[in-house]
Design an enzyme around this catalytic site. Structure first.
Site, PDB file in Angstrom:
ATOM      1  N   ASP A 189      -1.454  -4.284   9.128  1.00 53.82           N
ATOM      2  CA  ASP A 189      -2.066  -5.596   8.904  1.00 53.82           C
ATOM      3  C   ASP A 189      -3.419  -5.705   9.586  1.00 53.82           C
ATOM      4  OD1 ASP A 189       0.176  -6.715   7.400  1.00 53.82           O
ATOM      5  OD2 ASP A 189       1.245  -6.342   9.269  1.00 53.82           O
ATOM      6  N   GLU A 228       9.993   0.418  11.187  1.00 52.57           N
ATOM      7  CA  GLU A 228       8.710   1.138  11.063  1.00 52.57           C
ATOM      8  C   GLU A 228       8.339   1.768  12.407  1.00 52.57           C
ATOM      9  OE1 GLU A 228       6.363  -1.315   7.551  1.00 52.57           O
ATOM     10  OE2 GLU A 228       6.270  -2.075   9.580  1.00 52.57           O
ATOM     11  N   THR A 247       0.847  -1.208   0.000  1.00 57.84           N
ATOM     12  CA  THR A 247       0.000   0.000   0.000  1.00 57.84           C
ATOM     13  C   THR A 247       0.874   1.247   0.000  1.00 57.84           C
ATOM     14  OG1 THR A 247      -1.479  -1.319   1.390  1.00 57.84           O
ATOM     15  CG2 THR A 247      -2.085   0.976   1.038  1.00 57.84           C
TER      16      THR A 247
HETATM   17  C1  5RP Z   1       5.476  -4.337   6.947  1.00 55.55           C
HETATM   18  C2  5RP Z   1       4.162  -3.796   7.382  1.00 55.55           C
HETATM   19  C3  5RP Z   1       3.221  -3.386   6.312  1.00 55.55           C
HETATM   20  O1  5RP Z   1       2.945  -2.032   6.439  1.00 55.55           O
HETATM   21  C4  5RP Z   1       1.965  -4.206   6.468  1.00 55.55           C
HETATM   22  O2  5RP Z   1       2.323  -5.582   6.389  1.00 55.55           O
HETATM   23  C5  5RP Z   1       0.936  -3.886   5.380  1.00 55.55           C
HETATM   24  O3  5RP Z   1       1.419  -4.252   4.133  1.00 55.55           O
HETATM   25  P1  5RP Z   1       0.538  -4.149   2.823  1.00 55.55           P
HETATM   26  O4  5RP Z   1       0.272  -2.709   2.574  1.00 55.55           O
HETATM   27  O5  5RP Z   1       1.385  -4.800   1.766  1.00 55.55           O
HETATM   28  O6  5RP Z   1      -0.733  -4.934   3.075  1.00 55.55           O
HETATM   29  O7  5RP Z   1       3.865  -3.666   8.542  1.00 55.55           O
HETATM   30  O8  5RP Z   1       6.246  -4.737   8.034  1.00 55.55           O
END
Ligand code: 5RP
Length: 234
Positions: free
Chosen positions: A92, A111, A36
């Site tokens: 998530d 993050e 995303t």
């Molecule tokens: C990575 C993360 C991502 O931001 C989370 O997994 C969401 O990913 P996506 O936008 O591909 O669904 O925490 O460590």
């Protein structure tokens, strides 16, 4: 006819476009990780070019670093800019209280560092990420662990009521190794009523580097559905 996957991609892009409207000239932007956020980095690169903005990004992963390079976003570091204006990241799971589970992309440690250094944190997601309680739908909590402590951490997580599974790599034998040289345990705790309390207990285990619980860090979440963008705010 658009497939469900097309609609999800479109929703992610719409959430990303909404988030980058917050970015002002002369600012430092924390770049989260994931599919995303990739839309946000691309759109930010376009805005920088079109509006001749002076923006620098701090990537939260090697993936974010590569995207920033690809889309022409100048990179800086937390040493040079310890205060970030805005971070845009994915998630998530997201609850109405803005509690998050993050880390399915194994980038949770940086993050969280970037989010903690930010004055303002925006999360973007499609509606599949919205839940009432963290841990719904069997969502595990990613935990970054020092490899030396793996067995100890697994047994302590089990003692806290979790089911720990070491995340395996894809296209690589054995566990995945994070950008920081650590491994990831995905711990299923069932429904999590008090993520703050559980996060503290997990973080206290020697060898745990960071947990994927993000509590009290997020200012706005943009959840994009098929035809609208919902804003959840503190
Ligand atoms: C990575 C993360 C991502 O931001 C989370 O997994 C969401 O990913 P996506 O936008 O591909 O669904 O925490 O460590």
């Amino acid at each position: 006819m658009k497939t469900k996957a097309d609609l999800i991609q479109e929703a992610k892009k719409n959430a990303a476009l909404e988030a980058i409207k917050h970015v002002k000239n002369n600012s430092i932007i924390g770049l989260g990780s994931g599919t995303t956020v990739a839309f946000a980095v691309e759109a930010l690169g376009e805005r920088i070019k079109k509006e001749n903005l002076k923006i620098m990004g701090i990537p939260s992963s090697y993936q974010a670093f590569q995207l920033a390079v690809q889309y022409g976003i100048q990179i800086t570091t937390l040493d040079e800019h310890p205060i970030i204006d805005i971070t845009i990241d994915g998630a998530d799971q997201v609850t109405p209280e803005l509690y998050l589970i993050k880390g399915m992309g194994a980038a949770l440690l940086r993050e969280k560092i970037v989010a903690t250094a930010s004055k303002y944190n925006i999360i973007i997601a499609d509606e599949s990420k919205r839940v009432n309680t963290l841990g719904e739908n069997n969502q595990a909590v990613p935990i970054e662990v020092l490899p030396f402590a793996l067995q100890l951490v697994k047994s302590k997580i089990a003692a806290l009521g979790g089911i720990p599974i070491v995340r395996e790599g894809k296209g690589k034998l054995g566990p995945i190794i994070t950008d920081n040289g650590n491994v990831i345990i995905d711990a299923n705790f069932g429904l999590i009523q008090n993520p703050q309390e559980l996060s503290v207990k997990v973080k206290m285990i020697p060898g745990v580097v960071e947990t994927g619980f993000f509590v009290g860090l997020t200012d706005i979440v943009y959840i994009a559905t098929e035809n609208k963008i919902e804003k959840i705010q503190k």
